[in-house]
Every structure is written in structure tokens, then in C-alpha cells.
Design an enzyme around this catalytic site. Structure first.
Site, PDB file in Angstrom:
ATOM      1  N   ALA A 176       0.773  -1.352   0.136  1.00  0.00           N
ATOM      2  CA  ALA A 176       0.002  -0.023   0.046  1.00  0.00           C
ATOM      3  C   ALA A 176       0.734   1.155  -0.003  1.00  0.00           C
ATOM      4  O   ALA A 176       1.910   1.194   0.258  1.00  0.00           O
ATOM      5  CB  ALA A 176      -1.039   0.063   1.360  1.00  0.00           C
ATOM      6  N   CYS A 177       0.469   2.170  -0.607  1.00  0.00           N
ATOM      7  CA  CYS A 177       0.920   3.564  -0.624  1.00  0.00           C
ATOM      8  C   CYS A 177      -0.345   4.587  -0.466  1.00  0.00           C
ATOM      9  O   CYS A 177      -1.421   4.338  -0.043  1.00  0.00           O
ATOM     10  CB  CYS A 177       1.781   3.870  -1.819  1.00  0.00           C
ATOM     11  SG  CYS A 177       0.891   4.077  -3.302  1.00  0.00           S
ATOM     12  N   GLY A 178       0.260   6.072  -0.760  1.00  0.00           N
ATOM     13  CA  GLY A 178      -0.917   6.880  -0.623  1.00  0.00           C
ATOM     14  C   GLY A 178      -2.079   6.936  -1.581  1.00  0.00           C
ATOM     15  O   GLY A 178      -3.373   6.783  -1.309  1.00  0.00           O
ATOM     16  N   GLY A 213      -1.743   4.472  -4.696  1.00  0.00           N
ATOM     17  CA  GLY A 213      -1.722   3.234  -5.656  1.00  0.00           C
ATOM     18  C   GLY A 213      -0.530   3.282  -6.434  1.00  0.00           C
ATOM     19  O   GLY A 213      -0.481   2.251  -6.966  1.00  0.00           O
ATOM     20  N   PHE A 267      -4.183   4.382   0.334  1.00  0.00           N
ATOM     21  CA  PHE A 267      -5.079   4.951   1.533  1.00  0.00           C
ATOM     22  C   PHE A 267      -5.787   6.084   1.055  1.00  0.00           C
ATOM     23  O   PHE A 267      -6.916   6.374   1.856  1.00  0.00           O
ATOM     24  CB  PHE A 267      -3.917   5.228   2.451  1.00  0.00           C
ATOM     25  CG  PHE A 267      -3.243   4.167   3.197  1.00  0.00           C
ATOM     26  CD1 PHE A 267      -3.784   2.921   3.674  1.00  0.00           C
ATOM     27  CD2 PHE A 267      -1.838   4.055   3.195  1.00  0.00           C
ATOM     28  CE1 PHE A 267      -3.121   1.993   4.031  1.00  0.00           C
ATOM     29  CE2 PHE A 267      -1.032   3.052   3.734  1.00  0.00           C
ATOM     30  CZ  PHE A 267      -1.685   2.006   4.168  1.00  0.00           C
TER      31      PHE A 267
END
Length: 213
Positions: free
Chosen positions: A144-146, A148, A173
Site C-alpha cells: 500500500a501507498c498513498g 496506489g 490509502f
């Protein structure tokens, strides 16, 4: 593309292979992301919506791998997640890099709060050490990241290194709703953690006015 993802793409700055020109690094990062999308479409990598993340982390046994840089994670993170940054701060002080830092600050940094970064040359090795699974590539990782994009690049890199139990948090996220992850820590909501700089000030005004929740 959302601003955070655009910032991530424009700050794909330093190669995992020292000496590779920066334009080729950006093209390589784009290729990695495209390759990861193909893996998701084929089913080799599972796409998990934020609202389904709790089930993936619980019943399905995935571990959450957060690949955001430290300053994003400091604003909000999921307690107990594994953290290995795909991009790290670029501390080089050469004249060309300093010029690029000034350009970055003017076009991206002041608005988004994103720092000037380079690719973490040891990302795959750092993941192996953080997962601590005896060197096995069988670990089930929800990456996961901010927003995608960076996590797509990370998924492709890990898949190329032999990991086969990978999932991707679709949209990152930023697509989370309150309650999608039960134990969040930090000063911000998880979905707003990528927002910094002047954008963060505007966000606080909108929250105060009740325009966003």
C-alpha cells in the site's frame, strides 16, 4: 492522475541501478507500474479495495506493507504495519541536484509538502529483512501507498524478485473511509496523510467548514 500520484511519478528520481540516467529511471518506473497493472488484471496479484482490507489482513493472513516515505507515514499509519519506503529523501548536494530541488519545491513541494526523493536502492533487500520470514518469498503482503502508484511499482519489483503471494491496495490509502483500518495512529486521517504543504492548509479550512469529513 491525483496530485500525490503525480508527485510520486515526478519524484521517481534515482535509479535502483546507480548511474542510470534519470529519464530512464522515470521510464523504468512507468514500465514497472504498467507491468504491475498487468499482474493485477491477470490475477497474479490480488487487488484489494480499502473496505475489504480488514478481511485480507485478518482471515486471509496478509501483512500490510506500507511503502510511503517516512513523512507521509508520520501523519497517519496503520499500527503494526511493516514499513519499507520505496522512495527516500535525496540528500545529494551537487549543483544539478540542488537546481532540481528548487524546481521541485516551486512546482510540487510547496503545494503538496512532498520532499525531493530518490528510489530506495535497497528496497527489495529491506523488505526481506523487515518481513523476517527466514528469507522465504512466501510471505503474504498487501502492498500500500498513498494513492496506489508507488505500491504498483513496489508490487512489480517484489514479483520480479520471486514473491508470489502479493496483493495491492487499490487506489491506496486515499480511498479509505473511516473504519476501513481499525487501528490508525497519527495526527491525520489515513486518507489525508498524503496531503501536505499549502494543500494541507486548504484541507484544514475545508474540514473546519464541514465541506469534507
Amino acid at each position: 492522475m491525483a496530485m500525490g500520484a503525480a508527485a510520486a511519478a515526478s519524484t521517481c528520481i534515482r535509479s535502483a541501478s546507480p548511474g542510470l540516467p534519470r529519464c530512464r529511471v522515470r521510464a523504468q518506473a512507468t514500465s514497472w507500474a504498467g507491468g504491475a497493472e498487468a499482474l493485477v488484471r491477470s490475477g497474479a496479484v490480488k487487488a484489494v479495495r480499502p473496505r475489504d482490507a480488514a478481511e485480507a489482513l485478518g482471515a486471509e493472513g496478509f501483512r500490510l506493507l506500507d511503502v510511503r516515505p517516512e513523512w507521509e507515514r508520520a501523519r497517519a499509519s496503520v499500527r503494526g504495519s511493516v514499513h519499507v519506503a520505496l522512495f527516500v529523501g535525496d540528500d545529494e548536494m551537487g549543483p544539478v541536484t540542488l537546481l532540481k530541488k528548487w524546481v521541485h519545491l516551486g512546482y510540487i513541494g510547496l503545494w503538496t509538502g512532498q520532499g525531493f526523493t530518490k528510489m530506495n536502492d535497497r528496497f527489495v533487500e529491506d523488505v526481506a529483512a523487515a518481513v523476517a520470514d527466514g528469507g522465504s518469498k512466501d510471505a503474504k503482503l498487501l502492498v500500500a501507498c498513498g494513492e496506489g502508484l508507488r505500491s504498483l511499482i513496489a508490487v512489480r519489483m517484489l514479483h520480479d524478485d520471486g514473491y508470489r503471494n502479493l496483493a495491492w491496495l487499490a487506489g491506496g490509502f486515499s480511498k479509505c473511509a473511516d473504519g476501513d483500518f481499525a487501528d490508525v495512529e497519527g495526527e491525520s486521517k489515513l486518507q489525508y496523510a498524503t496531503i501536505g504543504g499549502a494543500s494541507y492548509i486548504f484541507l484544514q479550512i475545508l474540514l473546519l467548514l464541514g465541506v469534507v469529513k
